[in-house]
Write a protein that holds these residues in place. Structure first.
Motif, mmCIF file in Angstrom:
data_model
loop_
_atom_site.group_PDB
_atom_site.id
_atom_site.type_symbol
_atom_site.label_atom_id
_atom_site.label_comp_id
_atom_site.label_asym_id
_atom_site.label_seq_id
_atom_site.Cartn_x
_atom_site.Cartn_y
_atom_site.Cartn_z
ATOM 1 N N PHE A 285 0.849 -1.198 0.000
ATOM 2 C CA PHE A 285 0.000 0.000 0.000
ATOM 3 C C PHE A 285 0.886 1.251 0.000
ATOM 4 N N PHE A 286 1.907 1.268 0.863
ATOM 5 C CA PHE A 286 2.838 2.400 0.897
ATOM 6 C C PHE A 286 3.558 2.569 -0.439
ATOM 7 N N ALA A 287 4.029 1.461 -1.024
ATOM 8 C CA ALA A 287 4.755 1.537 -2.292
ATOM 9 C C ALA A 287 3.871 2.119 -3.390
ATOM 10 N N ALA A 288 2.607 1.667 -3.451
ATOM 11 C CA ALA A 288 1.685 2.172 -4.469
ATOM 12 C C ALA A 288 1.434 3.665 -4.299
ATOM 13 N N ALA A 289 1.287 4.109 -3.063
ATOM 14 C CA ALA A 289 1.028 5.525 -2.802
ATOM 15 C C ALA A 289 2.262 6.384 -3.048
ATOM 16 N N PHE A 290 3.431 5.894 -2.628
ATOM 17 C CA PHE A 290 4.651 6.704 -2.746
ATOM 18 C C PHE A 290 5.114 6.830 -4.196
ATOM 19 N N THR A 291 4.804 5.824 -5.054
ATOM 20 C CA THR A 291 5.126 5.985 -6.476
ATOM 21 C C THR A 291 4.369 7.176 -7.068
ATOM 22 N N SER A 292 3.134 7.391 -6.597
ATOM 23 C CA SER A 292 2.366 8.539 -7.096
ATOM 24 C C SER A 292 2.975 9.850 -6.631
ATOM 25 N N VAL A 293 3.483 9.887 -5.392
ATOM 26 C CA VAL A 293 4.153 11.088 -4.896
ATOM 27 C C VAL A 293 5.385 11.388 -5.749
ATOM 28 N N LEU A 294 6.289 10.416 -5.868
ATOM 29 C CA LEU A 294 7.529 10.657 -6.612
ATOM 30 C C LEU A 294 7.243 10.959 -8.079
ATOM 31 N N GLY A 295 6.303 10.217 -8.685
ATOM 32 C CA GLY A 295 5.994 10.425 -10.098
ATOM 33 C C GLY A 295 5.440 11.801 -10.381
#
Length: 415
Positions: A285-295
């Motif tokens: 869940f964290f990985a999916a959310a943080f990819t959106s932040v960085l992207g």
């Protein structure tokens, strides 16, 4: 001028497609897919597949414009008319302000569940600053590597979870037949339009250029990259639907709407399979959310830098120069610090309405302007749209117009 030589596609070259697809699949998409599985089982599986095909068409068109013309998508919008600036300026400013808070808080939720030493808003601020520092001090190559690791983590986590819940393959196959059960229209539209589709789709061409793909000799590689990325995204979304169908639909368990629905799922997983599985899911869940932040922090800042560059008469700057420009870094700061006020105060109602209205227009705007550009003399003849591309973009445009109307209606009803 387009060149006839074509470079060979290779697994080792894949990158920009993974970045754009992962950035577009946020926690909102995961919740919508889980709830579709929870309420309708496998019935809407077909919609996730069509949604992926639509995004392949859109991303391919964006990448093809950049490679065939050697120009950015914003160059194309400027050619169409300065009215595009009138739409884009308030959109990217307001969108960034509201999205910054949304992305930070979504990423903070699993961190708060795993490490409850800070409140959600405290973790959200840390996430925002971490994203800012990472993008500020790194280039595209490092950014892509980190995004790929996060994508691998979220993919393995969710697909592994789908295997653990043991899907009924017979029922999975029945979901390939298009049907619309009563009350499923909203969820169908979400699945059709939400599989990796945001403003970051317009950033794909910039990431393609940042990868070093600068002309039409990279066309085959770009298309391979795009298709592999969205097939992976499709598998990821299908796995999410399987989890919703097997774990929630069969047990009549309802999730809360919004990002907290994923926390509800972590509780269900802990009850069913134990703490370890729940923790693994929260990490995914964290990985999916943080990819959106960085992207978003990287890709939309590139778009903003190109926009301001056009206003200042500085066009076609190399991506490396844009990454170090004051415009790029100014938008990074805008995404990070002003939205922290929303974390503390909540989202003002009027701002949310403007955000929803402007945001709902972007995907039809992208699809229809790509149709315009890629069927005109602005694109070298050999790289203009064929009938398959035109059909794909027309379907995408019509689909997003329907989604836009639905979003506007929901906003009016909510008001």
């Amino acid at each position: 001028m387009a060149l006839t030589e074509q470079r060979k596609a290779s697994w080792k070259l894949i990158g920009p497609g993974i970045v754009v697809a992962a950035t577009g699949v946020g926690t909102g998409d995961l919740v919508a897919t889980l709830m579709a599985g929870e309420r309708f089982g496998y019935t809407l599986l077909w919609a996730t597949i069509i949604g992926c095909l639509v995004k392949i068409s859109l991303a391919e068109a964006t990448g093809r414009w950049h490679l065939a013309t050697g120009r950015t998508i914003f160059d194309g919008w400027t050619d169409i008319g300065r009215w595009t600036h009138v739409y884009f300026a308030p959109y990217i400013v307001i969108w960034g302000f509201v999205y910054g808070a949304t992305a930070m808080s979504a990423t903070a939720l699993p961190l708060n569940a795993l490490f409850p030493v800070l409140p959600v808003w405290g973790w959200a601020m840390i996430v925002g600053v971490a994203g800012l520092l990472f993008v500020w001090f790194n280039n595209y190559a490092v950014f892509e590597k980190v995004m790929t690791v996060l994508v691998g983590l979220m993919f393995v986590t969710v697909v592994g979870l789908a295997i653990v819940v043991t899907p009924n393959l017979g029922e999975v196959l029945t979901g390939l037949v298009p049907t619309l059960p009563e009350g499923s229209t909203f969820y169908t539209l979400s699945l059709l339009g939400g599989v990796g589709g945001t403003i970051t789709m317009a950033a794909y061409g910039y990431w393609v250029n940042a990868k070093g793909w600068r002309d039409a000799t990279w066309m085959r590689v770009m298309r391979w990259d795009n298709r592999v990325a969205y097939v992976m995204t499709g598998l990821f979304v299908i796995a999410t639907l399987i989890v919703g169908a097997e774990l929630l639909y069969s047990s009549n368990i309802a999730l809360n709407e919004g990002d907290r629905g994923l926390l509800d799922l972590s509780v269900v997983l802990e009850d069913r399979f134990g703490r370890t599985v729940s923790v693994v899911f929260l990490v995914g869940f964290f990985a999916a959310a943080f990819t959106s932040v960085l992207g978003v922090w990287h890709g939309v800042s590139l778009l903003f830098a190109d926009f301001v560059g056009h206003l200042r008469g500085k066009v076609n700057r190399p991506v490396e120069e844009r990454e170090r420009s004051w415009e790029f870094r100014a938008y990074l700061l805008w995404l990070t610090f002003p939205p922290m006020l929303l974390l503390l105060l909540g989202k003002p109602f009027q701002l949310v309405i403007v955000y929803g209205v402007l945001g709902s227009f972007f995907m039809p705007f992208l699809a229809l302007t790509l149709l315009w550009l890629l069927n005109s003399s602005r694109t070298p003849r050999e790289w203009r749209n064929g009938w398959v591309s035109n059909v794909g973009l027309v379907i995408a445009g019509l689909l997003f117009i329907v989604l836009c109307a639905n979003e506007l209606w929901s906003t009016v009803q909510g008001g």
